[in-house]
Design an enzyme around this catalytic site. Structure first.
Site, PDB file in Angstrom:
ATOM      1  N   HIS A  10       0.825  -1.207   0.000  1.00 56.66           N
ATOM      2  CA  HIS A  10       0.000   0.000   0.000  1.00 56.66           C
ATOM      3  C   HIS A  10       0.864   1.264   0.000  1.00 56.66           C
ATOM      4  O   HIS A  10       2.046   1.236   0.358  1.00 56.66           O
ATOM      5  CB  HIS A  10      -0.930   0.021   1.217  1.00 56.66           C
ATOM      6  N   GLU A  83      -1.982  -6.939   7.508  1.00 64.45           N
ATOM      7  CA  GLU A  83      -0.672  -6.920   8.160  1.00 64.45           C
ATOM      8  C   GLU A  83      -0.710  -7.812   9.404  1.00 64.45           C
ATOM      9  O   GLU A  83      -1.780  -8.187   9.897  1.00 64.45           O
ATOM     10  CB  GLU A  83      -0.338  -5.464   8.542  1.00 64.45           C
TER      11      GLU A  83
END
Length: 214
Positions: A10, A83
């Site tokens: 990202h 994550e």
């Protein structure tokens, strides 16, 4: 039959810039991250993509949305691509973690792959647990699009797991490679295994390319 995977980290967030640990905390892109996402989308405009998939955290979804819009696709999200969960470490600066949790911080830095951080709002994952989750998520989507190309937008930790799996790197060895925001990392998935074909492409983030986007 091989699936081509463009595995993308990202764009930047304010917490990335400050070295504040995000984990599962849902932080959006900052202004620079938005610019990175648009530059990424421009760079992948000519790619043939069957799907754009993202972690369900907004920093990944926002980055993926810029890519998907260029291809007339809807972003598909998957919590397996999140994550790593760092428990009580989440939301803290690295220096704060070291000061408050010196023993657990030392285990983390020493790459004890089965160590668990203290629980916070959420229970932490060991690196071994996170590694398996990440690869399960990647495998799920690769299997859905055999012989095609897909983009997966995830997080630095997920990309690290994919790299280690693809090159046969042990989980407890030091990380000697960088995982940059909005980087494109190319893999092939065949017969249940990842192969790395290109790592860390950030040519699209060069200053002239970003400046052209206004």
């Amino acid at each position: 039959m091989s699936t081509t995977i463009l595995l993308i980290r990202h764009g930047e967030t304010t917490w990335n810039a400050a070295r504040r640990l995000q984990g599962h905390i849902d932080i959006p892109l900052n202004e620079e991250g938005g610019r990175q996402a648009e530059a990424l989308a421009e760079a992948l405009d000519g790619a043939t993509l069957a799907a754009v998939v993202a972690s369900d955290l907004q920093r990944a979804r926002q980055t993926a949305a810029a890519v998907a819009a260029r291809h007339g696709l809807t972003v598909q999200s998957d919590p397996l691509l999140r994550e790593r969960c760092y428990g009580a470490f989440e939301g803290m600066l690295y220096a704060e973690i070291e000061a408050r949790y010196p023993r657990e911080y030392a285990q983390w830095q020493a790459r004890d792959i089965d160590a668990l951080m203290p629980s916070g709002e959420r229970a932490a994952e060991s690196f071994r647990q996170f590694y398996q989750r990440s690869l399960d998520g990647i495998a799920r989507w690769a299997a859905r699009y055999p012989g095609q190309s897909i983009a997966i937008v995830a997080h630095g930790g997920v990309l690290e797991c994919a790299y280690r799996a693809a090159v046969g790197m042990s989980l407890d060895s030091p990380r000697d490679f960088q995982v940059k925001n909005a980087s494109v990392n190319r893999f092939a998935w065949r017969a249940g295994a990842l192969t790395l074909t290109q790592w860390g492409d950030i040519e699209h983030l060069s200053a002239p390319a970003i400046d052209e986007l206004g």
